[in-house]
Design a protein around this motif. Sequence first.
Motif, PDB file in Angstrom:
ATOM      1  N   VAL A 141       0.848  -1.191   0.000  1.00  0.00           N
ATOM      2  CA  VAL A 141       0.000   0.000   0.000  1.00  0.00           C
ATOM      3  C   VAL A 141       0.886   1.243   0.000  1.00  0.00           C
ATOM      4  N   SER A 142       0.673   2.128  -0.982  1.00  0.00           N
ATOM      5  CA  SER A 142       1.519   3.315  -1.021  1.00  0.00           C
ATOM      6  C   SER A 142       0.790   4.555  -0.510  1.00  0.00           C
ATOM      7  N   LYS A 143      -0.534   4.507  -0.439  1.00  0.00           N
ATOM      8  CA  LYS A 143      -1.272   5.663   0.073  1.00  0.00           C
ATOM      9  C   LYS A 143      -2.614   5.184   0.622  1.00  0.00           C
ATOM     10  N   ILE A 144      -3.015   5.762   1.733  1.00  0.00           N
ATOM     11  CA  ILE A 144      -4.316   5.424   2.307  1.00  0.00           C
ATOM     12  C   ILE A 144      -5.106   6.707   2.467  1.00  0.00           C
ATOM     13  N   GLU A 145      -6.263   6.750   1.887  1.00  0.00           N
ATOM     14  CA  GLU A 145      -7.099   7.930   2.045  1.00  0.00           C
ATOM     15  C   GLU A 145      -8.421   7.519   2.661  1.00  0.00           C
ATOM     16  N   PRO A 146      -8.595   7.798   3.949  1.00  0.00           N
ATOM     17  CA  PRO A 146      -9.868   7.433   4.566  1.00  0.00           C
ATOM     18  C   PRO A 146     -10.986   8.364   4.078  1.00  0.00           C
ATOM     19  N   VAL A 147     -12.109   7.781   3.745  1.00  0.00           N
ATOM     20  CA  VAL A 147     -13.286   8.564   3.377  1.00  0.00           C
ATOM     21  C   VAL A 147     -14.324   8.318   4.462  1.00  0.00           C
ATOM     22  N   ILE A 148     -14.668   9.383   5.172  1.00  0.00           N
ATOM     23  CA  ILE A 148     -15.568   9.210   6.316  1.00  0.00           C
ATOM     24  C   ILE A 148     -16.843  10.012   6.100  1.00  0.00           C
ATOM     25  N   GLY A 149     -17.762   9.900   7.027  1.00  0.00           N
ATOM     26  CA  GLY A 149     -18.993  10.674   6.947  1.00  0.00           C
ATOM     27  C   GLY A 149     -20.225   9.818   6.723  1.00  0.00           C
ATOM     28  N   TYR A 150     -20.033   8.512   6.560  1.00  0.00           N
ATOM     29  CA  TYR A 150     -21.182   7.649   6.282  1.00  0.00           C
ATOM     30  C   TYR A 150     -22.145   7.573   7.461  1.00  0.00           C
ATOM     31  N   LEU A 151     -21.620   7.805   8.675  1.00  0.00           N
ATOM     32  CA  LEU A 151     -22.496   7.728   9.856  1.00  0.00           C
ATOM     33  C   LEU A 151     -22.805   9.113  10.419  1.00  0.00           C
ATOM     34  N   LEU A 204      -7.644   8.267  13.699  1.00  0.00           N
ATOM     35  CA  LEU A 204      -7.733   7.704  12.344  1.00  0.00           C
ATOM     36  C   LEU A 204      -6.925   8.539  11.360  1.00  0.00           C
ATOM     37  N   GLY A 205      -6.791   9.833  11.642  1.00  0.00           N
ATOM     38  CA  GLY A 205      -6.061  10.714  10.733  1.00  0.00           C
ATOM     39  C   GLY A 205      -4.614  10.304  10.499  1.00  0.00           C
ATOM     40  N   VAL A 206      -4.069   9.510  11.423  1.00  0.00           N
ATOM     41  CA  VAL A 206      -2.649   9.163  11.318  1.00  0.00           C
ATOM     42  C   VAL A 206      -2.425   7.940  10.427  1.00  0.00           C
ATOM     43  N   ILE A 207      -3.502   7.307   9.970  1.00  0.00           N
ATOM     44  CA  ILE A 207      -3.324   5.996   9.328  1.00  0.00           C
ATOM     45  C   ILE A 207      -2.511   6.075   8.042  1.00  0.00           C
ATOM     46  N   ASN A 208      -2.629   7.169   7.299  1.00  0.00           N
ATOM     47  CA  ASN A 208      -1.838   7.275   6.078  1.00  0.00           C
ATOM     48  C   ASN A 208      -0.345   7.334   6.398  1.00  0.00           C
ATOM     49  N   GLU A 209      -0.032   7.998   7.499  1.00  0.00           N
ATOM     50  CA  GLU A 209       1.363   8.160   7.896  1.00  0.00           C
ATOM     51  C   GLU A 209       1.992   6.819   8.293  1.00  0.00           C
ATOM     52  N   ILE A 210       1.268   6.030   9.084  1.00  0.00           N
ATOM     53  CA  ILE A 210       1.886   4.798   9.594  1.00  0.00           C
ATOM     54  C   ILE A 210       1.551   3.576   8.745  1.00  0.00           C
ATOM     55  N   GLY A 211       0.594   3.706   7.830  1.00  0.00           N
ATOM     56  CA  GLY A 211       0.198   2.535   7.046  1.00  0.00           C
ATOM     57  C   GLY A 211       0.906   2.428   5.708  1.00  0.00           C
ATOM     58  N   GLN A 212       1.600   3.495   5.311  1.00  0.00           N
ATOM     59  CA  GLN A 212       2.287   3.470   4.015  1.00  0.00           C
ATOM     60  C   GLN A 212       3.402   2.442   3.999  1.00  0.00           C
ATOM     61  N   GLY A 213       3.486   1.702   2.892  1.00  0.00           N
ATOM     62  CA  GLY A 213       4.589   0.765   2.734  1.00  0.00           C
ATOM     63  C   GLY A 213       4.322  -0.616   3.303  1.00  0.00           C
ATOM     64  N   TRP A 214       3.160  -0.781   3.926  1.00  0.00           N
ATOM     65  CA  TRP A 214       2.826  -2.095   4.466  1.00  0.00           C
ATOM     66  C   TRP A 214       1.897  -2.823   3.499  1.00  0.00           C
ATOM     67  N   MET A 215       1.753  -4.133   3.736  1.00  0.00           N
ATOM     68  CA  MET A 215       0.852  -4.934   2.902  1.00  0.00           C
ATOM     69  C   MET A 215      -0.595  -4.649   3.304  1.00  0.00           C
ATOM     70  N   ILE A 216      -1.492  -5.028   2.408  1.00  0.00           N
ATOM     71  CA  ILE A 216      -2.904  -4.771   2.683  1.00  0.00           C
ATOM     72  C   ILE A 216      -3.334  -5.435   3.995  1.00  0.00           C
ATOM     73  N   SER A 217      -2.856  -6.657   4.218  1.00  0.00           N
ATOM     74  CA  SER A 217      -3.253  -7.356   5.443  1.00  0.00           C
ATOM     75  C   SER A 217      -2.715  -6.628   6.686  1.00  0.00           C
ATOM     76  N   ASP A 218      -1.565  -5.953   6.539  1.00  0.00           N
ATOM     77  CA  ASP A 218      -1.034  -5.209   7.678  1.00  0.00           C
ATOM     78  C   ASP A 218      -1.849  -3.946   7.946  1.00  0.00           C
ATOM     79  N   VAL A 219      -2.374  -3.359   6.883  1.00  0.00           N
ATOM     80  CA  VAL A 219      -3.208  -2.167   7.069  1.00  0.00           C
ATOM     81  C   VAL A 219      -4.419  -2.521   7.934  1.00  0.00           C
ATOM     82  N   ILE A 220      -4.927  -3.730   7.740  1.00  0.00           N
ATOM     83  CA  ILE A 220      -6.060  -4.161   8.563  1.00  0.00           C
ATOM     84  C   ILE A 220      -5.641  -4.273  10.022  1.00  0.00           C
TER      85      ILE A 220
END
Lengths: 373, 162
Positions: free
Chosen positions: A35-45, A342-358
């Motif tokens: 995963v090179s970038k994570i963009e959370p999209v929120i507001g559904y609730l 949740l805002g920090v997830i792009n910072e710490i999730g970059q470069g990991w595998m999809i399963s690690d993002v979970i």
Amino acid sequence: MSRLHAEEMILNMGPQHPSTHGVLRLKLTTDGEIVSKIEPVIGYLHRSFEKHAENLQYQMVTPFTGRCDYLAAMGSEHGYAMAVEKMLDIELPERVEYLRVIFAELQRIASHLVAVGAFGLDVGAITPFIYCFRERELILDLFEMASGARLLYNYIWIGGLAHDIPPGFVEKTYEFLDAFDKRVAEYNQILTGNKIFIERTADIGVLPPEVAINYGVTGPCLRGSGVDLDIRKVQPYSIYDRFEFEVPLGEGAQGTVGDCWDRYYVRVREMEESAKIVRQALDQLPSDGDVQAALPKRIRPPKGEVYFRSENPRGELGYYIVSDGKNVPARMRMRSPAFCNLGVINEIGQGWMISDVIAILGSLDIVLGEIDR
Amino acid sequence: MEAPDIFSVLQAKFGEQIVDFLEEGTLNPTVVVKPEAVLKVCEFLSQNEKLQLDSLMNLAGHDQDGESDLSVIYHFYSTIHDHYITVKTFTPREEPSVVSIANLYRTADWHEREAYDMYGIHFEGHPDLKRILLEEDWEGYPLRKDYVPAEFYRGMRIEKVK
């Protein structure tokens, strides 16, 4: 062999996905499995909590606060009640303070049980989840005894409590605490030291302390990075200065300080500390006192504003309330901990595998109800 | 450091950019700053050795009455020195614009997007300013006091609130 041409792919995780703990969409930019970038999209609730609050009298807002962080409704109500009491300058009976602490800490245990259990579930450990829910059930039984509800309580009111505790509550809580002390050892046996679990979580998603502070990460996620910041200690509210408890910090016991495992283990140890607080509060609980003695008849805070923060299971829950002297708030802002975490997830999730993002998402322990409000 | 001391330090450093100090009627003493000076003041707050306000606890937009200026409120805390300060800035409601601090305090990124979403305050220099909780094509800024919801959204009737 010539290098294979790889294209970046956008992968939508969610809005309906079991590992997103609610209705959250993560827009992942992936290069193969990485995963090179994570963009959370929120507001559904989004249920317009802040807009509603501007049209409701102060006491009518209380049930709404519980619906924001629905896994820790007692914590949200407690924070809100204290913020308004601060504006009104109300002195509470001792018994109310003790009962509130008891409920807030039991709620912390219940909330962390979900966090710990669901985190195990995210990385493939099914059994601990059932164990955690067994204990959570006992806490919900206690809450039901006191308030009549199991999830959304409307129990902590501005200036007091909705009811006094029923007869037998104290004994049942002691019973729960006695049983619970042994249960934590079970979690450690089945999950904390489990080799597969450690492989999935240690060294993954490392969150350095200065990044955590800059991103406004609070609560167990911040303390997992080794930052000693617990609002119950640094700015004691209610009667937290009367209890002895430790603030567990991430030490990097299985990997690096601030990895997923540390965030997980801080929660396990916080449950033990909360149990200690509940036990002390029960021991010191004054036997008499009307829990509704300080309930204000009319709530009209003087003109002014307050930012009041308290330590919710997920971190710093702040209420910014502006009053213009009427019986409805002029402005109500909830600084919800999971929103910032949740805002920090792009910072710490970059470069990991999809399963690690979970795994990383699970370790942040988000509740979408309070992210979207 | 106490809030009045922080105010005098800021005043000595920035002079006219610091407009006011509000202590009465608030439980969080507040420094009022000009909107274009927000970033400079925040840089100073976060980097000055005696202040080191490294944690932005909260950022909120506010509309007082639907007529006067909109405001943005920043609540800071120093995890190093254990002190607090609140910063407030006013911006005209016709073209509300404040300098963004999202690159300085990363947590402000989402907070500013929310203030933009709810109040339509434009944060100059924000890396990705767009709505966060509402849909991109939502009309109006709901937390403004003079907000009137549209009658329809994508063909669906919006119910009137009494």
